[in-house]
Design a protein around this motif. Structure first.
Motif, mmCIF file in Angstrom:
data_model
loop_
_atom_site.group_PDB
_atom_site.id
_atom_site.type_symbol
_atom_site.label_atom_id
_atom_site.label_comp_id
_atom_site.label_asym_id
_atom_site.label_seq_id
_atom_site.Cartn_x
_atom_site.Cartn_y
_atom_site.Cartn_z
ATOM 1 N N LYS A 72 3.899 -6.520 29.947
ATOM 2 C CA LYS A 72 4.429 -6.683 28.590
ATOM 3 C C LYS A 72 4.828 -5.342 27.996
ATOM 4 O O LYS A 72 5.851 -5.250 27.286
ATOM 5 C CB LYS A 72 3.392 -7.373 27.711
ATOM 6 N N VAL A 73 4.037 -4.307 28.260
ATOM 7 C CA VAL A 73 4.392 -2.972 27.781
ATOM 8 C C VAL A 73 5.724 -2.529 28.378
ATOM 9 O O VAL A 73 6.588 -1.971 27.680
ATOM 10 C CB VAL A 73 3.267 -1.968 28.117
ATOM 11 N N THR A 74 5.904 -2.772 29.684
ATOM 12 C CA THR A 74 7.168 -2.426 30.331
ATOM 13 C C THR A 74 8.332 -3.192 29.715
ATOM 14 O O THR A 74 9.416 -2.640 29.472
ATOM 15 C CB THR A 74 7.080 -2.721 31.839
ATOM 16 N N PHE A 75 8.109 -4.486 29.448
ATOM 17 C CA PHE A 75 9.147 -5.308 28.812
ATOM 18 C C PHE A 75 9.505 -4.768 27.429
ATOM 19 O O PHE A 75 10.687 -4.660 27.074
ATOM 20 C CB PHE A 75 8.672 -6.755 28.714
ATOM 21 N N LEU A 76 8.486 -4.408 26.631
ATOM 22 C CA LEU A 76 8.751 -3.887 25.292
ATOM 23 C C LEU A 76 9.466 -2.542 25.353
ATOM 24 O O LEU A 76 10.317 -2.248 24.506
ATOM 25 C CB LEU A 76 7.435 -3.749 24.517
ATOM 26 N N LEU A 77 9.130 -1.741 26.354
ATOM 27 C CA LEU A 77 9.830 -0.465 26.520
ATOM 28 C C LEU A 77 11.302 -0.703 26.808
ATOM 29 O O LEU A 77 12.183 -0.091 26.185
ATOM 30 C CB LEU A 77 9.177 0.337 27.643
ATOM 31 N N ASP A 78 11.587 -1.621 27.743
ATOM 32 C CA ASP A 78 12.979 -1.945 28.057
ATOM 33 C C ASP A 78 13.692 -2.540 26.843
ATOM 34 O O ASP A 78 14.868 -2.231 26.582
ATOM 35 C CB ASP A 78 13.042 -2.927 29.231
ATOM 36 N N ALA A 79 12.979 -3.402 26.098
ATOM 37 C CA ALA A 79 13.590 -4.023 24.924
ATOM 38 C C ALA A 79 13.917 -2.987 23.858
ATOM 39 O O ALA A 79 14.990 -3.030 23.236
ATOM 40 C CB ALA A 79 12.661 -5.087 24.361
ATOM 41 N N THR A 80 13.001 -2.034 23.637
ATOM 42 C CA THR A 80 13.253 -1.003 22.635
ATOM 43 C C THR A 80 14.439 -0.127 23.031
ATOM 44 O O THR A 80 15.299 0.200 22.195
ATOM 45 C CB THR A 80 11.997 -0.132 22.451
ATOM 46 N N LEU A 81 14.494 0.241 24.304
ATOM 47 C CA LEU A 81 15.649 1.027 24.774
ATOM 48 C C LEU A 81 16.934 0.228 24.632
ATOM 49 O O LEU A 81 17.993 0.777 24.296
ATOM 50 C CB LEU A 81 15.429 1.447 26.229
ATOM 51 N N GLY A 82 16.852 -1.111 24.866
ATOM 52 C CA GLY A 82 18.026 -1.960 24.676
ATOM 53 C C GLY A 82 18.456 -2.005 23.219
ATOM 54 O O GLY A 82 19.666 -1.963 22.918
ATOM 55 N N MET A 83 17.477 -2.084 22.302
ATOM 56 C CA MET A 83 17.802 -2.073 20.875
ATOM 57 C C MET A 83 18.473 -0.757 20.479
ATOM 58 O O MET A 83 19.423 -0.739 19.685
ATOM 59 C CB MET A 83 16.527 -2.272 20.054
ATOM 60 N N ILE A 84 17.971 0.345 21.025
ATOM 61 C CA ILE A 84 18.577 1.643 20.734
ATOM 62 C C ILE A 84 20.022 1.674 21.224
ATOM 63 O O ILE A 84 20.929 2.160 20.516
ATOM 64 C CB ILE A 84 17.751 2.769 21.378
ATOM 65 N N ASN A 85 20.271 1.141 22.423
ATOM 66 C CA ASN A 85 21.643 1.105 22.952
ATOM 67 C C ASN A 85 22.551 0.236 22.089
ATOM 68 O O ASN A 85 23.713 0.582 21.846
ATOM 69 C CB ASN A 85 21.629 0.568 24.391
ATOM 70 N N ILE A 86 22.010 -0.889 21.587
ATOM 71 C CA ILE A 86 22.810 -1.765 20.723
ATOM 72 C C ILE A 86 23.178 -1.043 19.428
ATOM 73 O O ILE A 86 24.335 -1.107 18.965
ATOM 74 C CB ILE A 86 22.033 -3.066 20.426
#
Length: 299
Positions: free
Chosen positions: A219-233
């Motif tokens: 879940k931590v890995t998923f949230l890390l990827d999600a946060t980086l995705g939000m930053i890219n958006i």
């Protein structure tokens, strides 16, 4: 000390170690030996004593626990623990055992009860980490209307939770090996059925906590990827605004550049309405791309 079932050595000096060694007839592991990573150096039998070492956390109220080895030396009639930090289970276990009149008839029962307290403490740490991770997830995917997402702070929190989960998982892995070794020791010593069953239950509890720690790590890995995705958006949205602005102002800039050329024969230079015509043409050329983008849903 002669009649004690459990001897807890905290930051022992050489004289204390020597006194316990004379009492047990065994060599107490040194701090350097406790830090050895080979399983054969952490789990072994010697002169009738079972030596077991696990990595346990201390100062676990925050996200940066102190991870240090703790050695358990089990003889036929005594348990000796050697440690150089303060895991909370070692502080809370004695008064709780006294308060609840916990049955500790021999050294094995003391060891199993102590390990159960350690596992309970690790479970509490994982539960707290799970709640914090859920709170981070809600902040990322369901932010409040007036909240401003601080991506750097979120990334730092995710990193700290990842480190905490990794440390607890490492501790559980050492405890899983210790519980398996202890199960073999209880079989060899023909310990009571109750002790053997408690050790099996302890092993199952540790495995379930390992599964939970693995889930939290994912879940931590998923949230890390999600946060980086939000930053890219967010970055793409900013770049899109600049791109649209550049396209909208490109035709007016082109018109202004044309009429800014210093050629002698330009018909509009002598025209009375030339200036308002050029201004109107630039405004229309800016509105048309904007209307087109709006119609296509790009804005």
């Amino acid at each position: 000390m002669d009649g004690a079932l459990w001897l807890d050595l905290v930051n022992p000096g050489r004289e204390e170690e020597a006194a316990v060694e004379r009492l047990l007839g065994l060599d107490i592991p040194t701090r350097e030996e406790m830090n050895e990573i080979e399983i054969s150096s952490r789990l072994y039998l010697e002169n009738g004593g079972a030596f077991m070492t696990a990595i346990l956390p201390a100062h676990t109220d925050g996200d940066d626990p102190e991870m240090e080895p703790v050695s358990f030396v089990l003889t036929s009639d005594r348990l000796v623990t050697v440690r150089y930090h303060e895991p909370r289970a070692f502080v809370s276990f004695p008064p709780r055992a006294e308060r609840t009149a916990l049955e500790v008839a021999n050294a094995e029962s003391v060891l199993v009860a102590l390990l159960e307290a350690v596992v309970d403490r690790l479970a509490d740490i994982l539960e707290r980490a799970a709640r914090d991770i859920d709170a981070i997830s809600r902040r990322i995917f369901r932010p409040s209307g007036d909240a401003t997402r601080d991506n750097q702070k979120t990334l730092e929190e995710i990193g700290r939770k990842g480190d905490l989960t990794s440390n607890i998982r490492d501790s559980l892995l050492t405890l899983e090996r210790l519980a398996g070794f202890l199960g073999q020791v209880t079989v060899q010593r023909k310990s009571s059925k109750e002790i053997r069953e408690r050790v099996k239950t302890l092993s199952r509890d540790i495995r379930s906590l390992l599964d939970h720690a693995g889930f939290l790590a994912q879940k931590v890995t998923f949230l890390l990827d999600a946060t980086l995705g939000m930053i890219n958006i967010e970055q793409n949205a900013i770049i899109k605004i600049f791109s649209v602005a550049a396209v909208i102002f490109l035709p007016p800039t082109l018109i202004a550049s044309i009429y800014g050329m210093n050629f002698e024969h330009m018909p509009e230079l002598d025209w009375l309405l030339g200036y308002p015509f050029a201004i109107g043409l630039m405004i229309v050329s800016a509105i048309l791309p904007y209307a087109y983008f709006k119609r296509r849903g790009w804005l």
